[in-house]
Design a protein around this motif. Structure first.
Motif, mmCIF file in Angstrom:
data_model
loop_
_atom_site.group_PDB
_atom_site.id
_atom_site.type_symbol
_atom_site.label_atom_id
_atom_site.label_comp_id
_atom_site.label_asym_id
_atom_site.label_seq_id
_atom_site.Cartn_x
_atom_site.Cartn_y
_atom_site.Cartn_z
ATOM 1 N N LEU A 164 -36.251 63.417 -8.479
ATOM 2 C CA LEU A 164 -36.680 62.280 -7.669
ATOM 3 C C LEU A 164 -35.848 61.052 -7.995
ATOM 4 C CD1 LEU A 164 -38.902 61.990 -5.521
ATOM 5 C CD2 LEU A 164 -40.364 60.995 -7.284
ATOM 6 N N PHE A 165 -35.500 60.885 -9.249
ATOM 7 C CA PHE A 165 -34.647 59.762 -9.651
ATOM 8 C C PHE A 165 -33.250 59.898 -9.060
ATOM 9 C CE2 PHE A 165 -31.741 57.478 -12.391
ATOM 10 C CZ PHE A 165 -32.403 56.291 -12.638
ATOM 11 N N VAL A 166 -32.712 61.108 -9.099
ATOM 12 C CA VAL A 166 -31.377 61.345 -8.542
ATOM 13 C C VAL A 166 -31.359 61.037 -7.049
ATOM 14 C CG1 VAL A 166 -29.635 63.118 -8.050
ATOM 15 C CG2 VAL A 166 -30.756 63.047 -10.293
ATOM 16 N N LEU A 167 -32.396 61.491 -6.336
ATOM 17 C CA LEU A 167 -32.450 61.242 -4.901
ATOM 18 C C LEU A 167 -32.590 59.750 -4.604
ATOM 19 C CD1 LEU A 167 -32.537 62.330 -2.046
ATOM 20 C CD2 LEU A 167 -35.000 62.644 -2.291
ATOM 21 N N GLY A 168 -33.423 59.048 -5.385
ATOM 22 C CA GLY A 168 -33.564 57.611 -5.184
ATOM 23 C C GLY A 168 -32.256 56.877 -5.364
ATOM 24 N N ALA A 169 -31.517 57.245 -6.406
ATOM 25 C CA ALA A 169 -30.212 56.623 -6.636
ATOM 26 C C ALA A 169 -29.244 56.934 -5.498
ATOM 27 C CB ALA A 169 -29.638 57.107 -7.970
ATOM 28 N N TRP A 170 -29.273 58.177 -4.987
ATOM 29 C CA TRP A 170 -28.402 58.561 -3.882
ATOM 30 C C TRP A 170 -28.720 57.755 -2.618
ATOM 31 C CZ3 TRP A 170 -24.046 60.638 -2.560
ATOM 32 C CH2 TRP A 170 -23.856 61.100 -1.259
ATOM 33 N N ILE A 171 -30.002 57.575 -2.334
ATOM 34 C CA ILE A 171 -30.393 56.821 -1.146
ATOM 35 C C ILE A 171 -29.918 55.369 -1.241
ATOM 36 C CG2 ILE A 171 -32.372 55.928 0.154
ATOM 37 C CD1 ILE A 171 -31.731 58.896 0.574
ATOM 38 N N LEU A 172 -29.990 54.782 -2.425
ATOM 39 C CA LEU A 172 -29.500 53.417 -2.588
ATOM 40 C C LEU A 172 -27.992 53.339 -2.353
ATOM 41 C CD1 LEU A 172 -31.505 52.241 -5.741
ATOM 42 C CD2 LEU A 172 -31.939 51.699 -3.344
#
Length: 223
Positions: A164-172
């Protein structure tokens, strides 16, 4: 001194204990999975919403110079559906827990509504200040990504989920790149990189669950 031969039932107790421990571990895993948000469902919902919504905006902008009003309604409906699904899924999945876990799930679920409600008011303020159409389009896209990315980072902290952290960083990162590209390419970047990122993460999460189940089955077979 002669040793007594092992009796047939000597190893029954250890085997029974091992089987009992395995069953308890499997039941705990199932209970934990049932009370935690399913990443596959959440990633899939947002992947479909972003792919469909942003592709409609991009196709309409290519055909008419800028998106038609109906395209924005399609996009808004897709995002609203994803937000509602996230809230309902998260709150319902954590409803069976008590204490800190229940509060964490409820607060995370409601954070989605509060985040996008505040963001809508923010866009209204920009419009009243005289922002033109391109500025509004870039702000709405980049801001939506900012809200989603930060909420995913917060969810990763709350649930201890590295993916979930990786995806959040990717979206940013996608938000920044899409804003720099400019219209109408912004919509295509959001659809493919943003929506595609969600779909990829849904597949990764599914494979991770399958591997976990396979390890559990293998461990049960060896036991």
């Amino acid at each position: 001194m002669t040793s007594t031969p092992d009796r047939p039932g000597d190893d029954v107790a250890p085997l029974a204990a091992a089987d009992s421990l395995r069953l308890i571990r499997e039941q705990q895993d199932r209970a934990r999975a049932a009370l935690e948000p399913d990443g596959r469902a959440l990633y899939g919902a947002w992947g479909v919403a972003w792919l469909a919504g942003y592709l409609v905006l991009w196709a309409s902008a290519r055909a008419h110079g800028e998106p038609e009003p109906w395209a924005f309604w399609v996009f808004a409906g897709a995002i609203a559906a994803a937000v509602v699904f996230t809230m309902v899924h998260t709150i319902s999945r954590t409803a069976g827990t008590r204490g800190v876990s229940a509060r964490t799930g409820a607060m995370y679920g409601w954070s989605w509504m509060l985040g996008f409600l505040t963001f809508s008011v923010f866009l209204g303020g920009l419009a009243r200040a005289g922002a033109d159409g391109e500025v509004m389009a870039l702000a709405s896209n980049g801001g939506a990504c900012l809200v989603v990315g930060l909420l995913y980072l917060g969810g990763a902290t709350a649930f201890g989920d590295r993916s979930l952290f990786v995806l959040g960083a990717w979206i940013l990162l996608v938000a920044g790149a899409a804003t720099l590209v400019g219209l109408p390419g912004t919509y295509l970047v959001m659809a493919l990189a943003g929506g595609g990122g969600f779909v990829v993460m849904a597949g990764v999460e599914h494979l991770r669950i399958l591997r976990r189940r396979r390890r559990t089955d293998d461990g049960g077979g060896r036991a």
